[in-house]
Design a protein around this motif. Sequence first.
Motif, PDB file in Angstrom:
ATOM      1  N   LEU A 175       0.786  -1.266  -0.020  1.00  0.00           N
ATOM      2  CA  LEU A 175       0.096   0.054  -0.138  1.00  0.00           C
ATOM      3  C   LEU A 175       0.859   1.327  -0.038  1.00  0.00           C
ATOM      4  CD1 LEU A 175      -2.962  -0.554   2.440  1.00  0.00           C
ATOM      5  CD2 LEU A 175      -3.084   0.254   0.154  1.00  0.00           C
ATOM      6  N   ASP A 176       1.995   1.281   0.664  1.00  0.00           N
ATOM      7  CA  ASP A 176       3.060   2.323   0.869  1.00  0.00           C
ATOM      8  C   ASP A 176       3.394   2.807  -0.702  1.00  0.00           C
ATOM      9  OD1 ASP A 176       2.504   2.171   3.433  1.00  0.00           O
ATOM     10  OD2 ASP A 176       4.629   1.408   3.662  1.00  0.00           O
ATOM     11  N   ASP A 214      -4.535   4.684  -8.740  1.00  0.00           N
ATOM     12  CA  ASP A 214      -3.705   3.748  -9.490  1.00  0.00           C
ATOM     13  C   ASP A 214      -4.802   2.721  -9.865  1.00  0.00           C
ATOM     14  OD1 ASP A 214      -1.376   4.762  -9.318  1.00  0.00           O
ATOM     15  OD2 ASP A 214      -0.596   3.291  -7.688  1.00  0.00           O
ATOM     16  N   LEU A 215      -4.795   1.863 -11.015  1.00  0.00           N
ATOM     17  CA  LEU A 215      -5.689   0.782 -11.234  1.00  0.00           C
ATOM     18  C   LEU A 215      -4.814  -0.567 -11.296  1.00  0.00           C
ATOM     19  CD1 LEU A 215      -8.392  -0.237 -12.534  1.00  0.00           C
ATOM     20  CD2 LEU A 215      -7.371   0.144 -14.812  1.00  0.00           C
ATOM     21  N   LEU A 216      -5.344  -1.507 -10.377  1.00  0.00           N
ATOM     22  CA  LEU A 216      -4.648  -2.720 -10.341  1.00  0.00           C
ATOM     23  C   LEU A 216      -5.541  -3.589 -11.482  1.00  0.00           C
ATOM     24  CD1 LEU A 216      -3.936  -3.774  -6.969  1.00  0.00           C
ATOM     25  CD2 LEU A 216      -2.458  -3.233  -8.431  1.00  0.00           C
ATOM     26  N   LYS A 222      -8.225  -2.884   1.755  1.00  0.00           N
ATOM     27  CA  LYS A 222      -7.545  -1.698   2.181  1.00  0.00           C
ATOM     28  C   LYS A 222      -7.163  -0.777   1.095  1.00  0.00           C
ATOM     29  CE  LYS A 222      -5.563  -3.678   6.456  1.00  0.00           C
ATOM     30  NZ  LYS A 222      -4.674  -4.124   7.238  1.00  0.00           N
ATOM     31  N   ILE A 223      -6.714  -1.654  -0.145  1.00  0.00           N
ATOM     32  CA  ILE A 223      -6.263  -1.184  -1.346  1.00  0.00           C
ATOM     33  C   ILE A 223      -7.696  -0.149  -1.930  1.00  0.00           C
ATOM     34  CG2 ILE A 223      -5.777  -1.660  -3.986  1.00  0.00           C
ATOM     35  CD1 ILE A 223      -4.034  -4.072  -2.808  1.00  0.00           C
ATOM     36  N   GLU A 224      -8.726  -0.688  -1.851  1.00  0.00           N
ATOM     37  CA  GLU A 224      -9.981  -0.078  -2.419  1.00  0.00           C
ATOM     38  C   GLU A 224     -10.060   1.160  -1.524  1.00  0.00           C
ATOM     39  OE1 GLU A 224     -12.741  -2.462  -5.182  1.00  0.00           O
ATOM     40  OE2 GLU A 224     -12.568  -3.227  -3.171  1.00  0.00           O
ATOM     41  N   ASP A 225      -9.851   0.943  -0.140  1.00  0.00           N
ATOM     42  CA  ASP A 225     -10.194   1.977   0.670  1.00  0.00           C
ATOM     43  C   ASP A 225      -9.184   3.143   0.421  1.00  0.00           C
ATOM     44  OD1 ASP A 225     -12.334   0.679   1.892  1.00  0.00           O
ATOM     45  OD2 ASP A 225     -11.193  -0.228   3.528  1.00  0.00           O
ATOM     46  N   ILE A 280      -7.864   3.027  -4.591  1.00  0.00           N
ATOM     47  CA  ILE A 280      -7.286   2.454  -5.671  1.00  0.00           C
ATOM     48  C   ILE A 280      -8.258   1.610  -6.429  1.00  0.00           C
ATOM     49  CG2 ILE A 280      -5.282   0.895  -6.526  1.00  0.00           C
ATOM     50  CD1 ILE A 280      -3.949   1.883  -3.652  1.00  0.00           C
ATOM     51  N   GLU A 281      -8.385   1.617  -7.645  1.00  0.00           N
ATOM     52  CA  GLU A 281      -9.329   0.848  -8.361  1.00  0.00           C
ATOM     53  C   GLU A 281      -8.831  -0.439  -8.888  1.00  0.00           C
ATOM     54  OE1 GLU A 281     -12.584   2.469 -11.610  1.00  0.00           O
ATOM     55  OE2 GLU A 281     -10.616   3.065 -11.945  1.00  0.00           O
TER      56      GLU A 281
END
Length: 340
Positions: free
Chosen positions: A47-48, A54-56, A190-193, A196-197
Motif C-alpha cells: 500500500l505504501d 492507480d488501477l490494479l 485496504k487497497i480499495e479504501d 485504488i481501483e
Amino acid sequence: MNTSDFNYNLPKDLIAQHPLEDRTESKLLLLNKRTGEVEHSHFYNILDYLNKGDLLVLNDTRVIPARLFGSREGKEESIEFLLLKRVEGDIWECLCKPGKKAKIGTKVFFSDKLKAEVVEISEEGNRFIEFSYNGIFEELLDELGEMPLPPYITEKLKDKERYQTVYSKIEGSAAAPTAGLHFTKELLEKIEDKGIEIAYITLHVGLGTFRPVKVDDVKNHNMHSEFYIINNDAASKINKAKSENRRVISVGTTSVRTIETASDENGFVKESKGWTDIFIYPGYNFKCVDALITNFHLPESTLIMLVSAFASRDMVLNAYKEAVEKRYRFFSFGDAMFLY
C-alpha cells in the motif's frame, strides 16, 4: 538476443516448496525501472507504494484439477494426462506420459463415469483427447483430478486453495497466476479504501507460458496460445485510467500479456475475448501497462524475458542477484517484486 542472456545462478534451496501461512508475509523487492534503484520490503507494505487513482489489473482465472491418471482397457499401467486447454466441446489438448502408450485411437479409462479417446497428436507430441462421461464434467474432474503443481515443487500441498488467488473465479487454468497469490481479501479491501481501483480480466494460463525456451535465438521461440477475456467493465476502467494519466498496474505477467494483446497503439483496449500467443521480450514497446507486480521466474524462461523487457535485462538480473544474496524465495510460492 540469446536465450543464455537470461540465465542466472539460483541455489535449489531458494525454490519455495510451500506457501507462507500468511500470504502477505512474502518479501517484496522494489525496482525503479528508470534508475535501477532497488529497495526491500514485505508485501503487506504494498500500500505504501500504490497511489490513490492507480488501477490494479488482476487475472481472475481459477486453476482446475487438471492432472488425471487413467489406464488403457485391459491394462494396469497408469497414464498421466495434464489438461492444457479445452479446444472445443469435450476435446482437450494435453501433455501425456508415457506418450508411447497413448497412440491415436487409444481408449483411456479414468473411472466408471469418465473415459477418453486419443483423437490427434500434435507435431510437438501433445495429445488431443475427447472425453465421454456420465454426469457433469467439472464435478468429475474435481473428484478425480489433482492440482497441477509445477515440477519444481516436490512437497505435497495440504490446502489446494493455496494454489488459487483469493479472487479466482473463472475456471480454466492449468497453472496459477502466481503474482496474485500474495493478496488477501483484507488487503484488497485496504487497497480499495485508499482510492485504488481494481479491474479483473481473465487469461487461462497454459503450460506454454512456462515451456522452456529450447532455441538459442529468442526470436525463434514459439509461444502456445492462451484464451483471454476482457469484459466491458475492465475495458472501461483501463481506458478511463489511461485517459486520465493514472497508472495501470498489472498484477502478474498473465495480466500484462492480456492487456497488451488487447491494446491499441495509444494503450486503449476494447471489450474482447480470444486467443493470444503474444511473446514479449526486450525491444517490445509497452502500450498500456505502467507498472508490474510479479514473482521471480525461472532462468531462461519467457517470463523473465517479459520482465526484462519491462525494465532492462541488466537491471532485472542485478535485482535477481540481490534477491539471491538476501535469500528471497523463488517461483510460484516465492516472494514478489514490484517494477515501477
